[in-house]
Design an enzyme around this catalytic site. Structure first.
Site, PDB file in Angstrom:
ATOM      1  N   LYS A  79      -5.288  13.148  -6.463  1.00  0.00           N
ATOM      2  CA  LYS A  79      -5.361  11.881  -5.722  1.00  0.00           C
ATOM      3  C   LYS A  79      -4.088  11.667  -4.903  1.00  0.00           C
ATOM      4  CE  LYS A  79      -5.722   7.814  -8.087  1.00  0.00           C
ATOM      5  NZ  LYS A  79      -4.676   6.863  -7.664  1.00  0.00           N
ATOM      6  N   ARG A  81      -0.909  -6.988  -7.969  1.00  0.00           N
ATOM      7  CA  ARG A  81       0.125  -5.986  -8.251  1.00  0.00           C
ATOM      8  C   ARG A  81       1.411  -6.251  -7.470  1.00  0.00           C
ATOM      9  NH1 ARG A  81      -2.436  -0.160  -8.465  1.00  0.00           N
ATOM     10  NH2 ARG A  81      -0.397   0.242  -9.416  1.00  0.00           N
ATOM     11  N   GLN A 106       5.735   5.802  -5.441  1.00  0.00           N
ATOM     12  CA  GLN A 106       5.233   4.973  -4.343  1.00  0.00           C
ATOM     13  C   GLN A 106       6.383   4.277  -3.624  1.00  0.00           C
ATOM     14  OE1 GLN A 106       2.154   2.541  -6.107  1.00  0.00           O
ATOM     15  NE2 GLN A 106       0.803   4.290  -6.396  1.00  0.00           N
ATOM     16  N   ASP A 138       0.144   7.838 -15.919  1.00  0.00           N
ATOM     17  CA  ASP A 138      -1.300   7.644 -15.681  1.00  0.00           C
ATOM     18  C   ASP A 138      -2.147   8.230 -16.808  1.00  0.00           C
ATOM     19  OD1 ASP A 138      -0.686   6.396 -13.329  1.00  0.00           O
ATOM     20  OD2 ASP A 138      -1.163   8.108 -12.047  1.00  0.00           O
TER      21      ASP A 138
END
Ligand code: S3P
Length: 436
Positions: free
Chosen positions: A23, A126, A175, A322
């Site tokens: 992903k 978020r 990120q 994750d």
């Protein structure tokens, strides 16, 4: 959204699985190709909703994204160069995807037009301050709810352009790092991001594939202003270790299982799950080790065995965050206790995964999980309740982790089960095939 019953895997799981594309790398393959001025062919792209959100955002900015067929695993991206994005005619929708939103905030901060982002209910909750704040220090202007930290967010052209900064991030987050590196490509000087622990490095690797070298010194990474991308003709996305994780655990805990997982990306910033399962005594064999798209990859054979508890330290978190929900499921089937320390980031994912695990396990395996702040302990070998329904909270990784729990215990129902489409549309058909 519908519920789905997962039956017990009474004879173990057998067979081989082609692991769908990574992903994180799929997102980046579109974003970087969109900034190139020669076409890039992408194969083994993940056709999950998150990556399709990224594709739609770039299409809205004039980038030609052509999928080869219905499967949406092969595509050609034709960008218009580093300065070729066009003002989108509508609000950009990042859907459920934190990666789409956070990385694009960095990229959009450098564009000469205004962009507004929205997303689904989860993404509205978020924290975006972790990227908005350092981008603002670079000269970006971003407005949003709750002191410019929540969706919807509007990025206004930076008046004096962007400036290179050195940023000490309080969180290890790829990120955040990637948003700053993307903005840094357009800044007037070098941009350095220092992290408390090294987060996944797919951005740095893909930048290198596009002819841009970043400099790494310990936990710091630096990018200099970029003039031009030299795009590769093609990118082969390796399989996603985060998707392989469900089968690594299922194959380990369901007695009699043997699975061959084909094409698993083994970037060392992502392989915490392998280290943890091996520490728990799992029987994993790497076969056919190779390189795929600038990333290490291999096939993994997993055979069922009795696991035992382990301790997972705070330092490990970025390499397996994750995978923690499915590691928690593995811990339920292990002998002894598994301790997880400093899992705060679990609380700010697609749902509060720490609370979600606690709620679900209290229904499915009463007494197995104890939480103290951001630490938790799971005791294996408890009694499983039969016929329970577990809430996915519309969180793909929770739904898939609970499916493995159901197959390994007495079966269970997953509520709002379809959310797996975010990262693994083929998950249920694959599980059904392996159950036969
Ligand atoms: C991602 C980084 C991680 C991870 C997410 C994907 C990425 O998030 O949890 O699923 O592609 O950069 P953080 O950067 O918030 O740790």
């Amino acid at each position: 959204m519908s519920d789905r019953f997962i039956p017990q895997a009474v004879h173990g799981l057998h067979g081989s699985i082609d692991i769908p594309g990574d992903k994180s790398i799929s997102h980046r393959s579109i974003m970087f190709s969109a900034l190139a001025d020669t076409p890039v062919e992408i194969s083994n792209f993940l056709p999950g909703q998150d990556c399709l959100s990224t594709a739609a955002c770039f299409q809205a900015m004039g980038v030609d994204v052509q999928f080869a067929d219905e499967s949406k695993t092969r595509l050609t991206v034709r960008g218009n160069g580093l300065h070729g994005l066009q003002e989108p005619p509508h609000i950009l929708d990042a859907g459920n995807s934190g990666t789409t939103l956070r990385l694009m905030l960095g990229l959009m901060a450098a564009q000469p037009f205004l962009t507004t982002f929205t997303g689904d209910a989860s993404l509205h909750q978020r924290p975006m301050g972790r990227v908005v704040q350092p981008l603002s220090r670079m000269g970006a202007t971003i407005y949003g709810r709750e002191g410019n930290t929540k969706l919807p967010l509007t990025v206004v052209p930076a008046r004096g352009g962007l400036h290179g900064i050195t940023y000490e991030s309080p969180v290890a987050s790829a990120q955040v790092k990637s948003a700053l590196l993307l903005a840094g490509m357009y800044a007037d000087g070098p941009t350095t991001v220092v992290e408390p622990a090294i987060s996944r490095d797919h951005t740095e690797r893909m930048l290198a594939a596009f002819g841009v070298e970043t400099q790494r010194e310990g936990k710091a990474v630096t990018i200099n202003p970029v003039e031009k991308f030299t795009a590769p003709a093609s990118i082969a996305v390796p399989g996603d270790i985060s998707s392989a994780a469900y089968w690594l655990v299922a194959g380990s805990i369901i007695p009699g299982s043997e699975l061959l997982l084909r094409n698993v990306g083994l970037n060392p910033t992502r392989t915490g799950i392998i280290d943890v399962l091996q520490a728990m005594g799992a029987n994993l064999t790497l076969e056919n080790e190779r390189e795929s798209g600038g990333e290490p990859a291999a096939d993994i054979r997993v055979r069922a065995t009795q696991l035992h508890g382990t301790t997972i330290s705070h330092e490990m978190m970025p390499r397996l965050i994750d995978e923690l929900p499915v590691i928690a499921v593995a811990a339920l089937f292990a002998e002894g206790e598994t301790q997880v320390l400093g899992a705060h980031e679990l609380r700010v994912k697609e749902s509060d995964r720490l609370q979600g695990l606690q709620d679900a396990f209290s229904l499915a395996v009463p007494g197995a999980m104890q939480v103290a702040g951001d630490d938790f302990t799971i005791g294996g070998g408890r009694q499983f309740a039969a016929g329970v329904g577990l809430p996915s909270r519309l969180d793909h990784r929770m739904a898939m982790s609970f499916a493995i729990l159901g197959a390994a215990a007495h079966g269970l129902t997953i509520q709002d089960a379809d959310c797996v489409d975010i990262s693994y549309p083929a998950f249920y058909p694959t599980l059904e095939r392996l159950l036969k």
